[in-house]
Design a protein around this motif. Structure first.
Motif, short mmCIF file in Angstrom:
data_model
loop_
_atom_site.label_atom_id
_atom_site.label_comp_id
_atom_site.label_asym_id
_atom_site.label_seq_id
_atom_site.Cartn_x
_atom_site.Cartn_y
_atom_site.Cartn_z
N SER A 1 -73.13 -7.52 -25.44
CA SER A 1 -71.97 -6.32 -26.17
C SER A 1 -71.15 -6.25 -25.30
O SER A 1 -69.53 -6.19 -25.24
N GLN A 2 -71.33 -6.25 -23.65
CA GLN A 2 -70.22 -6.35 -22.82
C GLN A 2 -69.85 -8.04 -22.87
O GLN A 2 -68.24 -7.48 -22.41
N ILE A 3 -69.85 -8.77 -22.90
CA ILE A 3 -69.02 -10.09 -22.96
C ILE A 3 -68.02 -9.66 -23.94
O ILE A 3 -66.90 -9.70 -24.08
N MET A 4 -68.08 -9.02 -24.97
CA MET A 4 -67.80 -8.94 -26.41
C MET A 4 -66.73 -7.94 -25.56
O MET A 4 -65.16 -8.40 -26.98
N LEU A 5 -67.15 -6.63 -25.51
CA LEU A 5 -66.47 -5.76 -25.11
C LEU A 5 -64.86 -6.15 -23.84
O LEU A 5 -63.88 -5.79 -24.47
N LEU A 6 -65.74 -6.89 -23.44
CA LEU A 6 -64.29 -7.43 -22.27
C LEU A 6 -63.09 -8.77 -23.42
O LEU A 6 -61.94 -8.07 -23.15
N GLN A 7 -63.70 -9.06 -24.20
CA GLN A 7 -62.73 -10.29 -25.15
C GLN A 7 -62.01 -9.18 -25.71
O GLN A 7 -61.03 -9.32 -26.40
N SER A 8 -62.45 -8.17 -26.49
CA SER A 8 -62.10 -6.84 -27.05
C SER A 8 -60.84 -6.39 -25.96
O SER A 8 -59.51 -6.06 -26.72
N ILE A 9 -61.18 -6.26 -24.95
CA ILE A 9 -60.37 -5.33 -23.94
C ILE A 9 -58.62 -6.70 -23.73
O ILE A 9 -58.32 -6.05 -23.67
N ALA B 1 -57.80 -8.78 -26.29
CA ALA B 1 -57.05 -8.26 -26.85
C ALA B 1 -55.89 -7.76 -26.97
O ALA B 1 -55.08 -7.59 -27.88
N ILE B 2 -56.62 -6.06 -26.95
CA ILE B 2 -55.96 -5.05 -27.01
C ILE B 2 -54.79 -5.64 -25.65
O ILE B 2 -53.63 -5.10 -25.96
N SER B 3 -55.23 -6.20 -24.47
CA SER B 3 -54.07 -6.01 -24.01
C SER B 3 -52.56 -7.13 -24.12
O SER B 3 -51.81 -6.47 -23.76
N VAL B 4 -53.69 -8.03 -24.78
CA VAL B 4 -52.67 -8.82 -25.94
C VAL B 4 -52.06 -8.33 -26.29
O VAL B 4 -50.56 -8.38 -26.98
N PHE B 5 -52.39 -7.13 -27.54
CA PHE B 5 -51.87 -6.62 -28.21
C PHE B 5 -50.58 -6.05 -27.15
O PHE B 5 -49.34 -5.68 -28.51
N VAL B 6 -51.17 -4.63 -26.52
CA VAL B 6 -49.81 -4.46 -25.92
C VAL B 6 -48.51 -4.84 -25.39
O VAL B 6 -47.46 -4.33 -25.06
N PHE B 7 -49.00 -6.13 -24.51
CA PHE B 7 -48.48 -6.38 -24.13
C PHE B 7 -47.24 -7.72 -24.95
O PHE B 7 -45.92 -8.41 -24.22
N VAL C 1 -57.18 -7.96 -18.60
CA VAL C 1 -55.57 -7.00 -18.75
C VAL C 1 -54.72 -8.10 -18.08
O VAL C 1 -54.11 -8.10 -18.63
N LEU C 2 -54.80 -8.94 -17.02
CA LEU C 2 -53.94 -9.41 -17.05
C LEU C 2 -53.96 -11.32 -17.28
O LEU C 2 -52.82 -11.84 -17.44
N PHE C 3 -55.51 -11.14 -17.60
CA PHE C 3 -55.16 -11.99 -18.25
C PHE C 3 -54.09 -12.64 -20.00
O PHE C 3 -53.45 -13.35 -20.18
N GLY C 4 -54.95 -11.11 -20.63
CA GLY C 4 -54.01 -10.69 -21.91
C GLY C 4 -52.15 -10.46 -20.89
O GLY C 4 -51.72 -11.15 -21.98
N LEU C 5 -51.87 -10.20 -19.93
CA LEU C 5 -50.49 -10.37 -19.64
C LEU C 5 -50.09 -11.61 -19.50
O LEU C 5 -48.88 -11.83 -19.43
N GLY C 6 -50.85 -12.36 -18.81
CA GLY C 6 -50.50 -13.53 -18.52
C GLY C 6 -50.62 -15.06 -19.84
O GLY C 6 -49.72 -15.45 -20.09
N LEU C 7 -51.01 -14.50 -21.04
CA LEU C 7 -51.51 -15.42 -21.71
C LEU C 7 -49.92 -14.68 -23.09
O LEU C 7 -49.14 -15.60 -23.44
N THR C 8 -49.77 -13.75 -22.62
CA THR C 8 -48.83 -13.07 -23.79
C THR C 8 -47.27 -13.63 -22.81
O THR C 8 -45.86 -13.83 -23.46
#
Length: 390
Positions: A37-45, A47-53, A98-105
């Motif tokens: 559950s925590q692993i998938m929550l992290l992936q959701s975070i 994805a939300i980071s990517v959504f924002v950035f 969050v930083l991974f999301g920023l890097g990806l975007t």
């Protein structure tokens, strides 16, 4: 000078994607004390980071510099990797995502836009799918070899695959500095107006709207598939030493798909190919729970065919619908929707894995994939009918 980008592009794409942690990432997170559950929550975070950035960084690439955007992508992803190495805390891992999301975007949209515009500049834009597919095939081969190594390295030292991935990301950042910015028309609108204009293009152009809907489906089922490999391996009692071998096989299927099948289907209508890919995804979740066995892991390789074909086909389809000045932002908009769907649905899968188990979770995703494919097929028919009648 622009021709240099054709050499730099596959090198950059290779190293920015050369994270050899794939086969051992879920075991590593479990080793760090996380639940499914925590692993998938992290992936959701993430994805939300990517959504924002996603769209703001796409707009930066459109209005300012593709090269700097790609450089920063590797830097932020490297910092995120370092946090996973050094810490053992859920909240620090959330920051890393969050930083991974920023890097990806920062790379999303900018890399494919730069390749397409470079080819367009020298009059060879018809080579886009082939060059994108070739670049992807090198990545998959490298990840396949890395997957085999990561399993052995992980058994020797849990952190070695992460350190190697950290170095690869920094290498990608240095390579990005070798790109040449392509002279192109830039948006005359201010930053916010540019984003709003790009949103309008994405949601008012029927073909791009269809791509947005398709991305919403594939963004969930393709990404969640990766996180569901390990539970299935555990379901059929596969030893962790074999994880790297399995991922090597998966990557070779993806490499074959991106190198050969992209060429084979390059003349087909992109939407027809994309619907075929979502159908394969549905089968890849349903068939393994009909035949629950070690050999059924081979059926999961259907997802790797999709992995090899999806990006070249989807980006080629979208790139042909947009002007240069909005290209990266519209591509980012499509990616934004993809990440939003994953952010919403992935925690549901994590809870199901913890409380219901592997088989019900696979069935749930398979039903989503099949029903989504049918809905997209009907949307495509409706759009064609409207076009004929108008």
């Amino acid at each position: 000078m622009v021709k240099r980008n054709l050499v730099v592009y596959p090198l950059y794409r290779f190293f920015i994607n050369m994270l050899i942690i794939g086969p051992i990432l879920v075991p590593f997170m479990l080793f760090k004390g996380l639940s499914y559950s925590q692993i998938m929550l992290l992936q959701s975070i993430a994805a939300i980071s990517v959504f924002v950035f996603e769209v703001p960084t796409g707009a930066i690439a459109d209005k300012f510099s593709r090269k700097i955007s790609l450089f920063l992508s590797g830097v932020f992803a490297a910092i995120a990797t370092l946090l996973y190495i050094l810490f053992r805390n859920f909240y620090v891992f959330a920051l890393a995502e969050v930083l991974f999301g920023l890097g990806l975007t920062l790379a999303s949209g900018a890399d494919s836009a730069l390749l397409f515009e470079s080819l367009k500049k020298i009059g060879k834009k018809e080579e886009y799918q082939r060059r994108e597919g070739n670049a992807a095939s090198y990545i998959f081969i490298g990840q396949g070899v890395g997957a085999v190594l990561s399993g052995f390295l992980y058994k020797y030292n849990h952190f070695l695959p992460f350190w190697i991935s950290f170095v690869n990301l920094l290498t990608a950042s240095l390579i990005a500095l070798a790109f040449v910015e392509v002279e192109r028309e830039k948006s005359e609108h201010k930053y916010t107006a540019h984003i709003l204009k790009s949103f309008g293009i994405a949601f008012k152009t029927p073909r791009i709207l269809w791509a947005v809907c398709f991305a919403a489906l594939m963004g969930f089922i393709v990404r969640v598939g990766y996180w569901m490999y390990q539970p299935y391996f555990a379901q059929v009692d596969l030893d962790i030493a074999w994880y790297g071998i399995v991922f090597f096989f998966f990557n070779m299927v993806a490499a074959f798909s991106s190198h050969f099948l992209v060429r084979r289907y390059s003349d087909e209508r992109p939407r027809r190919v994309l619907l075929g890919l979502s159908t394969l995804m549905a089968l890849s979740f349903i068939l393994p729970i009909i035949f629950v066995a070690k050999w059924a892991i081979a059926l999961l390789a259907l997802q790797q065919i999709v992995r090899g074909l999806y990006r070249p086909t989807m980006n080629f389809y979208i790139n042909h619908q947009i002007q240069d000045k909005y290209r990266a932002t519209v591509i980012s908009t499509v990616s934004l929707v993809s990440n939003l769907s994953f952010a919403i649905l992935s925690p549901v899968v994590g809870i199901m894995l913890d409380e219901k188990g592997t088989i019900p979770s696979y069935l749930f995703v398979g039903i989503v994939a099949a029903s989504g494919t049918l809905a997209l097929y009907l949307l495509r028919k409706k759009q064609k009918a409207i076009k004929v009648n108008s």
